[in-house]
Scaffold this motif. Structure first.
Motif, PDB file in Angstrom:
ATOM      1  N   ASP A  77       2.398  11.846   6.295  1.00  0.00           N
ATOM      2  CA  ASP A  77       1.386  11.470   7.285  1.00  0.00           C
ATOM      3  C   ASP A  77       1.075   9.980   7.298  1.00  0.00           C
ATOM      4  O   ASP A  77       0.374   9.497   8.179  1.00  0.00           O
ATOM      5  N   GLN A  78       1.610   9.211   6.346  1.00  0.00           N
ATOM      6  CA  GLN A  78       1.447   7.747   6.355  1.00  0.00           C
ATOM      7  C   GLN A  78       2.392   7.077   7.354  1.00  0.00           C
ATOM      8  O   GLN A  78       2.117   5.969   7.804  1.00  0.00           O
ATOM      9  N   ALA A  79       3.509   7.715   7.638  1.00  0.00           N
ATOM     10  CA  ALA A  79       4.529   7.098   8.499  1.00  0.00           C
ATOM     11  C   ALA A  79       4.024   7.008   9.932  1.00  0.00           C
ATOM     12  O   ALA A  79       3.516   7.989  10.473  1.00  0.00           O
ATOM     13  N   PRO A  80       4.171   5.836  10.565  1.00  0.00           N
ATOM     14  CA  PRO A  80       3.716   5.703  11.949  1.00  0.00           C
ATOM     15  C   PRO A  80       4.574   6.461  12.957  1.00  0.00           C
ATOM     16  O   PRO A  80       4.157   6.702  14.081  1.00  0.00           O
ATOM     17  N   VAL A  81       5.786   6.861  12.534  1.00  0.00           N
ATOM     18  CA  VAL A  81       6.675   7.629  13.411  1.00  0.00           C
ATOM     19  C   VAL A  81       7.307   8.748  12.582  1.00  0.00           C
ATOM     20  O   VAL A  81       7.749   8.521  11.455  1.00  0.00           O
ATOM     21  N   ILE A  82       7.346   9.937  13.149  1.00  0.00           N
ATOM     22  CA  ILE A  82       8.087  11.052  12.568  1.00  0.00           C
ATOM     23  C   ILE A  82       9.055  11.532  13.636  1.00  0.00           C
ATOM     24  O   ILE A  82       8.663  11.741  14.788  1.00  0.00           O
ATOM     25  N   ILE A  83      10.309  11.688  13.250  1.00  0.00           N
ATOM     26  CA  ILE A  83      11.328  12.136  14.200  1.00  0.00           C
ATOM     27  C   ILE A  83      11.862  13.482  13.733  1.00  0.00           C
ATOM     28  O   ILE A  83      12.389  13.612  12.627  1.00  0.00           O
ATOM     29  N   ALA A  84      11.704  14.485  14.591  1.00  0.00           N
ATOM     30  CA  ALA A  84      12.269  15.811  14.337  1.00  0.00           C
ATOM     31  C   ALA A  84      13.644  15.835  14.988  1.00  0.00           C
ATOM     32  O   ALA A  84      13.770  15.607  16.189  1.00  0.00           O
ATOM     33  N   VAL A  85      14.663  16.089  14.183  1.00  0.00           N
ATOM     34  CA  VAL A  85      16.034  16.087  14.695  1.00  0.00           C
ATOM     35  C   VAL A  85      16.456  17.528  14.942  1.00  0.00           C
ATOM     36  O   VAL A  85      16.612  18.312  14.002  1.00  0.00           O
TER      37      VAL A  85
END
Length: 180
Positions: A77-85
């Motif tokens: 939850d710290q990451a400014p972007v999460i990418i679901a592949v």
């Protein structure tokens, strides 16, 4: 940066600064993934980019829900972007049939190649990433409004690293190769 430096620089980042990642940098990473090679040019991938706080928090919570929330990936939850592949099944008939015969998931290999292109481009841009394979897929699909039949093999965090660079520990060359 030359390629040797790039592959030595790329690492898993588990602590991110809260600074947003500019859209053009995210697009550059996605373009690197989009142009990756694939079996019979099937391109069996789709990238769900979670940037808004609401969606990102919902996805991070879903990823770590149930038995997946035992502390391993609390940094998500710290990451400014999460990418679901998303791995698209049967994108083309020939690699799917060949995979059945050989018992190989070519589409998963293709997704891995594309995702690696994304992470390498991110490293070139000074961004950090982390591949995540331990997550609650069913909950993430629900958070993203995806069909139950969708297949998410990997999630990627993306952002500005906020941790120290660590030396990579690798096996010695003779432990991973042989010439015949």
């Amino acid at each position: 940066m030359d390629f040797d430096d790039l592959i030595k620089t790329r690492r898993s980042v588990r602590k991110y600064r809260p600074d947003p990642v500019p859209e053009d940098m995210v697009e550059s990473c996605l373009e690197a993934a989009r142009t990756a090679p694939s079996a019979c040019n099937s391109q069996p991938w789709f990238f769900h980019v979670c940037r808004s706080d609401k969606v990102r928090r919902a996805v991070a919570s879903a990823m770590n829900s149930g038995m997946y929330g035992q502390g391993m990936n609390r940094f998500i939850d710290q990451a400014p972007v999460i990418i679901a592949v998303e791995t698209l099944k049967r994108a083309k008939l020939a690699p799917w049939l060949a995979g059945l015969i050989r018992n190989v998931r070519y589409e998963m290999m293709d997704v891995a190649i594309a995702t690696d292109h994304l992470t390498l481009k991110a490293a070139e841009l000074g961004l950090g990433t982390c591949w995540i394979g331990w997550f609650n897929e069913r909950a993430v699909k629900s958070a993203l409004g995806l069909e139950r039949s969708a297949h998410l093999d990997v999630m990627i965090t993306l952002g500005w690293p906020d941790d120290r660079t660590r030396a990579k520990s690798r096996k010695e060359p003779d432990q991973v190769r042989r010439y015949l």
